[in-house]
Design an enzyme around this catalytic site. Structure first.
Site, mmCIF file in Angstrom:
data_model
loop_
_atom_site.group_PDB
_atom_site.id
_atom_site.type_symbol
_atom_site.label_atom_id
_atom_site.label_comp_id
_atom_site.label_asym_id
_atom_site.label_seq_id
_atom_site.Cartn_x
_atom_site.Cartn_y
_atom_site.Cartn_z
ATOM 1 N N LEU A 151 8.527 -0.740 5.958
ATOM 2 C CA LEU A 151 7.929 -2.077 5.898
ATOM 3 C C LEU A 151 7.088 -2.352 4.651
ATOM 4 O O LEU A 151 6.454 -3.400 4.564
ATOM 5 C CB LEU A 151 7.086 -2.350 7.160
ATOM 6 C CG LEU A 151 7.842 -2.238 8.491
ATOM 7 C CD1 LEU A 151 6.896 -2.512 9.653
ATOM 8 C CD2 LEU A 151 9.039 -3.170 8.526
ATOM 9 N N ASP A 152 7.091 -1.431 3.703
ATOM 10 C CA ASP A 152 6.408 -1.701 2.427
ATOM 11 C C ASP A 152 7.170 -1.049 1.279
ATOM 12 O O ASP A 152 6.570 -0.486 0.355
ATOM 13 C CB ASP A 152 4.958 -1.197 2.471
ATOM 14 C CG ASP A 152 4.122 -1.721 1.292
ATOM 15 O OD1 ASP A 152 4.414 -2.839 0.811
ATOM 16 O OD2 ASP A 152 3.188 -1.022 0.859
ATOM 17 N N LEU A 153 8.493 -1.134 1.333
ATOM 18 C CA LEU A 153 9.301 -0.573 0.254
ATOM 19 C C LEU A 153 9.161 -1.428 -0.994
ATOM 20 O O LEU A 153 9.312 -2.644 -0.954
ATOM 21 C CB LEU A 153 10.769 -0.505 0.672
ATOM 22 C CG LEU A 153 11.127 0.533 1.732
ATOM 23 C CD1 LEU A 153 12.573 0.362 2.151
ATOM 24 C CD2 LEU A 153 10.885 1.946 1.217
#
Length: 504
Positions: A144-146
């Site tokens: 969720l934070d690539l």
């Protein structure tokens, strides 16, 4: 926590060395065991770093929340795609994380050093990222934070390996079996604005296709040098990706291949159901670009018309995403099924039975993708009989595979065909299955050389013994109305071993 003095501090048996990164939410220091204070802890066999969160008066609560999330998730992860966990400090006393120091270059550093403008390199990097992310999803974690700063490519010797990606920084991640602290504490969309997915913007966390979207953003960057949606700083700017398509990569960079644009724009679909169902499917396409059917999406250079965006805007105004099932369950619903077709000597009964086995498998897995594979001996390809070139030899086998699959009536996005070259058939099948995250292997059970099988393992037995997934061994059968006319082949004990190794 204020900045510590490197080289003079020892924390819980770890000697703090130089600072390798200083970010907005944490500092990272190289560390090693202090031999006098580590109580004889063995060398882990790899360099280590310690991550310490910033906890100054002006820092927000999200710093400590994200650190708590990472401290919760990282010890549960395994595999070559994440740093190895070593130790963690008490959040109430001294919060820190000690983990493997992976030597390499981040995607951000590679971009700053010059874009990898070769489509082959971009595809290799994308496939490596997708495989790493798929490994997380199999462990019920969505990153969720690539973004380019959170993806690293390992350095082996003096060379940066573009096919070996490692993801890190799990401060915004979600584990399906743990409380989602970020969702409980933060009432707004969390993530990096340039890479965040549409569903995250409306508050849905835990959908593995959110990570597929972020990989699509990074592929877009690699091909064009631009961000597909810019870097919005307001909620209104973020919500635009609920209905807006980016400018096609080929319009910004005409050198972008159509197959690459097809992949990127599929990743960036506003609605998750229209993206790749799993990161494994994305990795498969990036590894097999010649198998991608090109649609209007891959060819277009014009922007999406205003009225199309307007209709999507009306739909998005009342859009409510539903929570996703467990990531592992979601990717299991869309597996990659591989069927191994013998290159030689397969009779009608075998081919029919394999087709029936595949149909049964796909019938209970409607989102599955089928890879039809055959293995041809390298020595046989090298011998160009009757003037056939190697390319013609491949085309002949591909044509035979397509003829075999025609009765399955699968769409072009559901099936692909592959001719492998190897004199070790079992090893070739196992390597293909492992590299492409195959969930099920369908192949014929050996029916020839039954006496010899007591002494020598056949190819199906070898595959079943070492396969990274389930294996379905299919016995020969024909439709009921043809059974009376069918005579099974009689085993020839004089050439049993040849049957075993050549024809299964």
């Amino acid at each position: 926590m204020s900045k510590i003095e490197t080289g003079a501090n020892t924390i819980d048996g770890f000697k703090v060395l130089d600072c390798v990164h200083s970010g907005a939410m944490a500092r990272i220091y190289r560390v090693e065991y202090d031999q006098q204070l580590s109580h004889g802890k063995p060398d882990p066999g790899f360099p280590m770093v310690m991550k310490i969160p910033r906890m100054r008066h002006e820092d927000g609560a999200e710093n400590l929340i994200s650190f708590e999330i990472e401290q919760q998730i990282l010890p549960s992860l395994s595999g070559p795609y994440v740093p190895k966990f070593v130790a963690a400090g008490d959040l109430d006393q001294l919060p820190y994380l000690v983990m493997e120091y992976v030597v390499g270059s981040t995607l951000e550093e590679l971009m700053e050093g010059g874009l990898q403008d070769d489509p082959g390199n971009i595809a290799t990097m994308g496939a490596a990222m997708a495989k790493a992310v798929h490994s997380l999803h199999q462990q019920n974690v969505c990153h969720l934070d690539l973004k380019p700063a959170n993806v690293l490519f390992r350095k082996v010797g003096d060379q940066t390996r573009l096919d070996q990606a490692v993801v890190f920084d799990f401060g915004l991640s979600c584990h399906a079996h743990y409380p989602d602290l970020m969702a409980e504490e933060m009432r707004k969309a969390v993530g990096s604005p340039a890479w965040i997915s549409p569903e995250q913007i409306v508050g849905v966390r835990g959908d593995p296709r959110s990570d597929v979207f972020s990989i699509g953003v990074m592929l877009y960057q690699l091909c064009t040098g631009r961000l597909p949606f810019g870097a919005p700083s307001t909620q209104g700017g973020l919500r635009q990706r609920l209905w807006m398509d980016p400018i096609p990569p080929r319009r910004r960079n005409p050198q972008t291949p159509e197959w690459m644009q097809e992949i990127i724009l599929k990743c960036l679909e506003p609605v998750a159901d229209r993206r790749y169902p799993s990161a494994a499917h994305l990795a498969f396409d990036l590894s097999n670009p010649d198998q991608i059917p090109i649609t209007e999406r891959g060819q277009q250079t014009h922007t999406t018309p205003f009225w199309t965006h307007f209709k999507r805007w009306l739909h998005a105004a009342g859009m409510h995403y539903q929570p996703s099932p467990l990531p592992q369950q979601q990717i299991q619903a869309a597996p990659i099924v591989m069927v191994a077709i013998p290159a030689h000597g397969a009779d009608d009964a075998t081919l029919y039975s394999l087709r029936e086995g595949v149909q049964r498998s796909l019938g209970i897995r409607p989102g599955a993708r089928l890879a039809v594979v055959t293995v041809v001996g390298s020595s046989l390809i090298g011998n160009t009989h009757a003037g056939k070139t190697e390319a013609n030899f491949h085309r002949q086998h591909l044509s035979q595979l397509r003829q075999w699959a025609a009765p399955l009536s699968l769409g072009p996005n559901q099936i692909s065909f592959h001719v492998l070259e190897s004199n070790d058939i079992a090893r070739a099948l196992l390597t293909y299955a492992t590299g492409n995250h195959v969930s099920l292997i369908v192949m014929g059970a050996a029916t020839r050389g039954l006496q010899m099988q007591k002494l020598v393992a056949t190819i199906p037995i070898k595959v079943a013994m070492y396969a990274p997934c389930s294996v379905m061994l299919v016995k020969q059968q024909l439709p009921f109305e043809h059974l009376a006319d069918y005579e099974p082949p009689k085993p020839n004990l004089d050439d049993t071993d040849m049957d075993v190794f050549k024809y299964w």
